[in-house]
Design an enzyme around this catalytic site. Structure first.
Site, short mmCIF file in Angstrom:
data_model
loop_
_atom_site.label_atom_id
_atom_site.label_comp_id
_atom_site.label_asym_id
_atom_site.label_seq_id
_atom_site.Cartn_x
_atom_site.Cartn_y
_atom_site.Cartn_z
N GLY A 227 -1.62 -3.79 11.42
CA GLY A 227 -3.03 -3.87 10.95
C GLY A 227 -3.40 -5.31 10.66
O GLY A 227 -2.79 -6.28 11.34
N GLN A 228 -4.59 -5.50 10.42
CA GLN A 228 -5.24 -6.75 10.33
C GLN A 228 -4.29 -7.74 9.59
O GLN A 228 -3.99 -9.05 9.94
CB GLN A 228 -6.58 -6.80 9.69
N ASP B 177 7.29 4.96 8.14
CA ASP B 177 6.13 5.51 7.69
C ASP B 177 6.32 5.66 6.31
O ASP B 177 7.30 6.32 5.73
CB ASP B 177 6.04 7.20 8.34
N ILE B 178 5.13 5.17 5.39
CA ILE B 178 5.66 5.09 4.04
C ILE B 178 5.11 6.34 3.39
O ILE B 178 5.55 6.64 2.07
CB ILE B 178 4.58 4.07 3.40
N ALA C 180 -1.96 1.06 5.07
CA ALA C 180 -3.12 2.03 4.25
C ALA C 180 -3.89 2.54 5.34
O ALA C 180 -3.82 2.34 6.52
CB ALA C 180 -3.92 0.77 3.62
N TYR C 181 -4.45 3.61 4.57
CA TYR C 181 -5.72 4.41 5.53
C TYR C 181 -6.67 3.60 5.12
O TYR C 181 -7.15 3.83 3.90
CB TYR C 181 -5.63 5.89 5.23
N ASP D 216 -11.65 -3.97 -3.35
CA ASP D 216 -13.00 -3.89 -4.30
C ASP D 216 -13.59 -2.59 -4.44
O ASP D 216 -14.54 -2.40 -5.31
CB ASP D 216 -13.72 -4.82 -3.78
N TYR E 76 -12.07 6.82 -0.30
CA TYR E 76 -11.10 5.58 0.30
C TYR E 76 -11.18 4.80 -0.82
O TYR E 76 -9.76 4.81 -1.51
CB TYR E 76 -11.84 4.73 1.26
N LYS F 20 -7.27 4.56 -3.22
CA LYS F 20 -6.55 3.48 -3.44
C LYS F 20 -6.30 2.98 -4.96
O LYS F 20 -5.35 2.63 -5.31
CB LYS F 20 -7.41 2.22 -2.65
N1 LIG Z 1 -10.16 -3.73 5.88
C1 LIG Z 1 -10.89 -4.06 4.78
O1 LIG Z 1 -12.04 -4.41 4.74
C2 LIG Z 1 -10.13 -4.22 3.38
C3 LIG Z 1 -11.04 -4.51 2.33
C4 LIG Z 1 -10.19 -4.61 1.13
C5 LIG Z 1 -9.09 -4.19 1.01
N2 LIG Z 1 -8.40 -3.88 1.97
C6 LIG Z 1 -7.02 -3.22 1.96
O2 LIG Z 1 -6.14 -4.36 2.65
C7 LIG Z 1 -4.90 -3.76 2.95
C8 LIG Z 1 -4.81 -4.36 4.71
O3 LIG Z 1 -5.97 -3.62 5.31
P1 LIG Z 1 -6.02 -4.04 6.96
O4 LIG Z 1 -7.37 -4.14 7.04
O5 LIG Z 1 -5.08 -4.85 7.30
O6 LIG Z 1 -5.89 -2.59 7.39
P2 LIG Z 1 -5.73 -1.98 8.94
O7 LIG Z 1 -6.00 -2.94 9.97
O8 LIG Z 1 -6.15 -0.62 8.96
O9 LIG Z 1 -4.11 -1.77 8.63
C9 LIG Z 1 -3.29 -0.95 7.79
C10 LIG Z 1 -2.08 -0.43 8.74
O10 LIG Z 1 -1.38 0.48 8.12
C11 LIG Z 1 -0.81 1.36 9.11
N3 LIG Z 1 -0.29 2.62 8.64
C12 LIG Z 1 -1.60 3.79 8.22
N4 LIG Z 1 -0.67 4.87 7.63
C13 LIG Z 1 0.64 4.21 7.47
C14 LIG Z 1 1.84 4.86 7.01
N5 LIG Z 1 1.85 6.06 6.71
N6 LIG Z 1 2.81 4.14 7.18
C15 LIG Z 1 2.87 3.01 7.41
N7 LIG Z 1 1.87 2.21 8.11
C16 LIG Z 1 0.80 3.07 7.95
C17 LIG Z 1 -1.90 1.69 10.22
O11 LIG Z 1 -1.75 2.08 11.24
P3 LIG Z 1 -2.37 2.87 12.33
O12 LIG Z 1 -3.47 1.94 12.52
O13 LIG Z 1 -1.37 3.33 13.50
O14 LIG Z 1 -2.83 4.11 11.55
C18 LIG Z 1 -2.46 0.06 10.04
O15 LIG Z 1 -1.65 -0.57 11.03
C19 LIG Z 1 -4.97 -2.24 2.93
O16 LIG Z 1 -4.47 -2.11 1.72
C20 LIG Z 1 -6.37 -2.10 2.49
O17 LIG Z 1 -6.67 -0.94 1.93
C21 LIG Z 1 -8.96 -3.99 3.01
#
Ligand SMILES: NC(=O)c1ccc[n+]([C@@H]2O[C@H](COP(=O)([O-])OP(=O)(O)OC[C@H]3O[C@@H](n4cnc5c(N)ncnc54)[C@H](OP(=O)(O)O)[C@@H]3O)[C@@H](O)[C@H]2O)c1
Length: 285
Positions: A10-11, A37-38, A61-62, A103, A126, A130
């Site tokens: 993920g990002q 897989d968590i 995360a999803y 947030d 979502y 969370k």
């Molecule tokens: N993106 C935002 O704007 C944002 C804003 C606020 C908070 N956050 C939080 O910040 C954190 C990081 O976000 P991010 O943007 O980096 O998210 P992301 O790019 O969607 O990355 C999440 C990663 O988790 C993986 N994943 C999904 N289900 C899983 C499972 N069961 N076991 C292990 N890995 C799994 C995904 O794999 P797949 O892609 O293959 O499913 C993806 O690689 C998350 O907790 C998110 O809720 C994000």
């Protein structure tokens, strides 16, 4: 010390993997969804039996806000039950966790930055899933830092930042909502914070703690999009629209700026302004 980073593709996971050796001498182990897989407790348990992990940085995360309304079961499985699994693992293996939250646990009805202690009231699935995950950590009373962040972006993955660039390169104009206010957060900078917190010399203990972290300042998605194309020098018209004009719009908080006083004070952290961070991201790219 062995540190496990879940959700490495993920990002945030990608950014941590890219930079961790610059900031830490600890041994980071990165796992994607296929490798670990968590939501699969038995696999987690086996992995922890065979690896002496002292800290988890949970980037798994999803995160598809629209998708979560349709795929509620999957969002709940990952964001709530997956986090419950990690909490149990932490308890059984005496491990600490840095968990990332959002947030979107707030309803967005405030007009001043949200403090960690403000009442949560998610308005989409979502955010709800969370928040349920946060609750599992809080209930388990493990050593945990829950970092709530907002509007995460990076150059590496599919997100608002990369989508705006892609669209702007092929379209003359793009409609972007101007009635949701928040703080864009560079995944690169959040990655640095996660690494810093995981290795900083501070006393863990006293159970889980919640901290807000985002870049400083605030803007609407419209202003964020305008800044992106301005800095990228792409000629494209960004048109401000109201969110109720979007088809199949999923309700999102109107205002979700996070108050960062607590993390600044406790960890001596000074987040960059979102616009400065955006400039740096564009240079890095
Ligand atoms: N993106 C935002 O704007 C944002 C804003 C606020 C908070 N956050 C939080 O910040 C954190 C990081 O976000 P991010 O943007 O980096 O998210 P992301 O790019 O969607 O990355 C999440 C990663 O988790 C993986 N994943 C999904 N289900 C899983 C499972 N069961 N076991 C292990 N890995 C799994 C995904 O794999 P797949 O892609 O293959 O499913 C993806 O690689 C998350 O907790 C998110 O809720 C994000």
């Amino acid at each position: 010390m062995n540190i496990l980073v879940t959700g490495k593709s993920g990002q945030l996971g990608v950014e941590i993997e890219k930079i961790h050796t610059n900031y830490s001498k600890h041994n980071f182990i990165f796992k994607d969804k296929i490798e670990l897989d968590i939501t699969n407790f038995n696999n987690l348990n086996e992995f922890f039996k065979n690896n002496d992990i002292k800290l988890i940085i949970n980037c798994a995360a999803y995160t598809d806000v629209n998708g979560a309304e349709i795929e509620k079961k999957i969002a709940n499985k990952v964001n709530n039950l997956g986090v419950e699994n990690l909490s149990l693992i932490c308890k059984n293996f005496n491990c600490k966790i840095i968990h990332i939250s959002t947030d979107y646990v707030f309803d967005g009805l405030k007009n001043q930055p949200y403090k960690e202690t403000d009442l949560t009231n998610p308005i989409n699935y979502y955010g709800f899933s969370k928040l349920e995950g946060e609750k599992k950590i809080l209930k388990s009373n493990i050593n945990a830092l829950i970092i709530r962040t907002s509007w995460l972006y990076s150059s590496n993955k599919n997100n608002f930042f990369s989508n705006i660039i892609k669209k702007a390169e092929s379209m003359d104009k793009i409609n972007v909502v101007n009635d949701q206010i928040g703080s864009p957060t560079s995944a690169h900078e959040l990655a640095k914070i996660c690494i810093y917190l995981s290795t900083a010399n501070f006393k863990w203990g006293g159970g889980p703690k919640i901290y807000n972290f985002s870049n400083e300042g605030m803007c609407s998605w419209y202003e964020f999009a305008k800044a992106i194309i301005l800095l990228k020098k792409i000629p494209c018209n960004i048109i401000p629209i109201k969110s109720n004009k979007i088809k199949n719009n999923i309700i999102r908080p109107k205002y979700s700026v996070l108050d960062k006083s607590k993390i600044k004070q406790d960890f001596n952290i000074s987040p960059n302004n979102w616009y400065d961070s955006l400039k740096l991201e564009i240079i890095r790219k």
